[in-house]
Design a protein around this motif. Structure first.
Motif, short mmCIF file in Angstrom:
data_model
loop_
_atom_site.label_atom_id
_atom_site.label_comp_id
_atom_site.label_asym_id
_atom_site.label_seq_id
_atom_site.Cartn_x
_atom_site.Cartn_y
_atom_site.Cartn_z
N THR A 1 11.34 6.38 -32.28
CA THR A 1 10.36 6.50 -31.20
C THR A 1 9.12 7.26 -31.67
N GLN A 2 9.28 8.23 -32.56
CA GLN A 2 8.13 8.93 -33.12
C GLN A 2 7.29 8.00 -33.99
N GLU A 3 7.95 7.13 -34.75
CA GLU A 3 7.23 6.15 -35.56
C GLU A 3 6.50 5.15 -34.66
N LEU A 4 7.13 4.77 -33.54
CA LEU A 4 6.49 3.89 -32.58
C LEU A 4 5.23 4.54 -32.03
N SER A 5 5.32 5.84 -31.75
CA SER A 5 4.17 6.59 -31.24
C SER A 5 3.04 6.60 -32.27
N ARG A 6 3.38 6.90 -33.53
CA ARG A 6 2.34 6.95 -34.57
C ARG A 6 1.72 5.57 -34.81
N SER A 7 2.55 4.54 -34.79
CA SER A 7 2.04 3.18 -35.00
C SER A 7 1.10 2.76 -33.88
N PHE A 8 1.48 3.10 -32.65
CA PHE A 8 0.62 2.75 -31.52
C PHE A 8 -0.71 3.48 -31.61
N ASN A 9 -0.68 4.77 -31.93
CA ASN A 9 -1.91 5.54 -32.04
C ASN A 9 -2.80 5.00 -33.15
N HIS A 10 -2.17 4.60 -34.27
CA HIS A 10 -2.94 4.03 -35.37
C HIS A 10 -3.59 2.71 -34.94
N MET A 11 -2.84 1.89 -34.20
CA MET A 11 -3.38 0.62 -33.71
C MET A 11 -4.56 0.87 -32.78
N ALA A 12 -4.44 1.88 -31.89
CA ALA A 12 -5.53 2.20 -30.97
C ALA A 12 -6.78 2.65 -31.73
N GLU A 13 -6.58 3.44 -32.77
CA GLU A 13 -7.72 3.90 -33.58
C GLU A 13 -8.40 2.74 -34.29
N GLU A 14 -7.59 1.81 -34.85
CA GLU A 14 -8.16 0.67 -35.54
C GLU A 14 -8.92 -0.25 -34.57
N LEU A 15 -8.36 -0.45 -33.38
CA LEU A 15 -9.05 -1.28 -32.38
C LEU A 15 -10.34 -0.62 -31.93
N SER A 16 -10.31 0.71 -31.81
CA SER A 16 -11.52 1.44 -31.45
C SER A 16 -12.60 1.27 -32.52
N SER A 17 -12.18 1.35 -33.80
CA SER A 17 -13.13 1.16 -34.90
C SER A 17 -13.70 -0.26 -34.90
#
Length: 367
Positions: free
Chosen positions: A119-135
């Motif tokens: 679940t922690q990896e899921l959290s990090r992956s989601f946050n990374h995806m959000a950052e990439e989409l923001s970029s």
């Protein structure tokens, strides 16, 4: 080595899957144990209270106590399952809510899920995806804004000076000056359209074609000659130090690399300055450095100079459309090469290009 890494990666994925499955199995097992223990305790309490004293009911009737035991087990099982499932499913609900926010356009959403490693990896992956989409969204917005500016400015100039030329009180010198401006702006539009088409074509290309063996040093010398009108106009000196290097690559694409890099050096170097090109052969690759005498690149701009339509000079005092370096990087990536800013400061900027030689075996002995 690749096989070992792939095997290790597969082993880790299997271990993670088993770990998550084991957690769910343990959770269900705990629910069953708690249900059974609670049911037994409740039946014992009822028995000691005389409510379930089946010995008084005659004929050893065990059906009623078993029925009660089963009903109590079902009720308690449902209760404990609801309690535990809310905790187990909480991370999934958080991800669903965050995904809805992301879909609505809120790219700043971040989640922090505690608990199991998965679940922690899921959290990090989601946050990374959000950052990439923001970029990507920021890049898309900048692309539209910059393209609109680069496209609209020359058209506005052409329209304005064309209307001025309709006046009859203009002198011949003024008329020639305005016609020259219109011609320059038309060339700027043509260059912009050409660069956009080139970048689009290169970005959609995944496999290099039409590769040949050629003298890269000679190609760079031809690029210098091709741009001679520009550096001669500014009275600049081109100093070239090179080894004779042959490579196996797409000649047409690499020509754009050297022309764009040299053109940038000419643009940003002042008059009566020197531009230096160094070509060196290294084991398996060539090293090309292009050094200008310009004002250097600011730290904030250095991270974005290879982005499409990005221009460090926000005043647009220097002619350009911010596509040259983006094209250069994409072409070098197709050739498995790289480019970086090796040095920048008040005395100029140095771009360093590394490019694999990739000579076919038949050609190795000739170089």
């Amino acid at each position: 080595m690749k096989g070992e890494k792939k095997g290790q990666g597969g082993f880790r994925e299997t271990a993670h899957h088993i770990s998550l499955t084991l957690r769910f199995v343990i959770c269900i097992f705990i629910i069953l144990v708690l249900t059974f223990a609670a049911s037994c305790c409740l039946i014992l309490l009822l028995h000691f209270a005389g409510i379930l004293d089946y010995t008084r009911q005659g004929h050893g009737n065990y059906c009623f106590p078993l029925f009660v035991f089963g009903m109590i087990s079902v009720v308690l099982g449902v209760f404990f399952s609801l309690v535990f499932s809310r905790r187990v499913l909480k991370p999934i609900r958080e991800v669903i809510e965050a995904a809805d926010e992301l879909a609505s356009g809120n790219f700043d959403i971040q989640i922090e899920i505690r608990g199991a490693r998965e679940t922690q990896e899921l959290s990090r992956s989601f946050n990374h995806m959000a950052e990439e989409l923001s970029s990507l969204e920021l890049l898309r917005t900048d692309f539209v804004n910059n393209f609109s500016h680069e496209f609209k400015t020359p058209i506005a100039s052409i329209r304005g000076f064309a209307r001025i030329l309709q006046r009859e009180d203009l002198t011949e010198e003024e008329r020639k000056e305005y016609l020259e401006i219109i011609a320059d702006e038309s060339e700027r539009l043509t260059e912009l359209a050409t660069n956009v088409l080139n970048l689009s074509r290169i970005e959609n290309q995944t496999i290099l074609s039409s590769q040949t063996v050629f003298n890269c040093s000679e190609q760079i010398r031809r690029a210098i000659v091709l741009l001679e009108p520009k550096w001669s106009k500014k009275n600049q000196n081109i100093r070239l130090e090179c080894d004779e290097v042959k490579i196996y690559a797409n000649m047409e694409l690499l020509e754009q690399v050297w022309i764009n890099l040299l053109d940038n050096a000419i643009k940003f170097s002042p008059e009566n300055s020197e531009i230096r090109l160094l070509i060196r052969k290294r084991p398996g690759y060539i090293l090309v450095t292009v050094s200008d005498s310009g004002p250097g690149i600011e730290k904030e701009a250095e991270a974005h100079i290879f982005d499409k339509f990005y221009q460090g000079d926000t005043s647009h005092a220097v002619a350009g459309n911010g596509l040259g370096l983006a094209i250069v990087r994409k072409i070098l990536e197709l050739h498995e090469g790289s480019i970086r800013v090796a040095e920048t400061g008040a005395y100029g900027t140095v771009f360093e290009v590394r490019l694999p030689v990739n000579l076919p075996m038949v050609q190795t002995d000739r170089v």
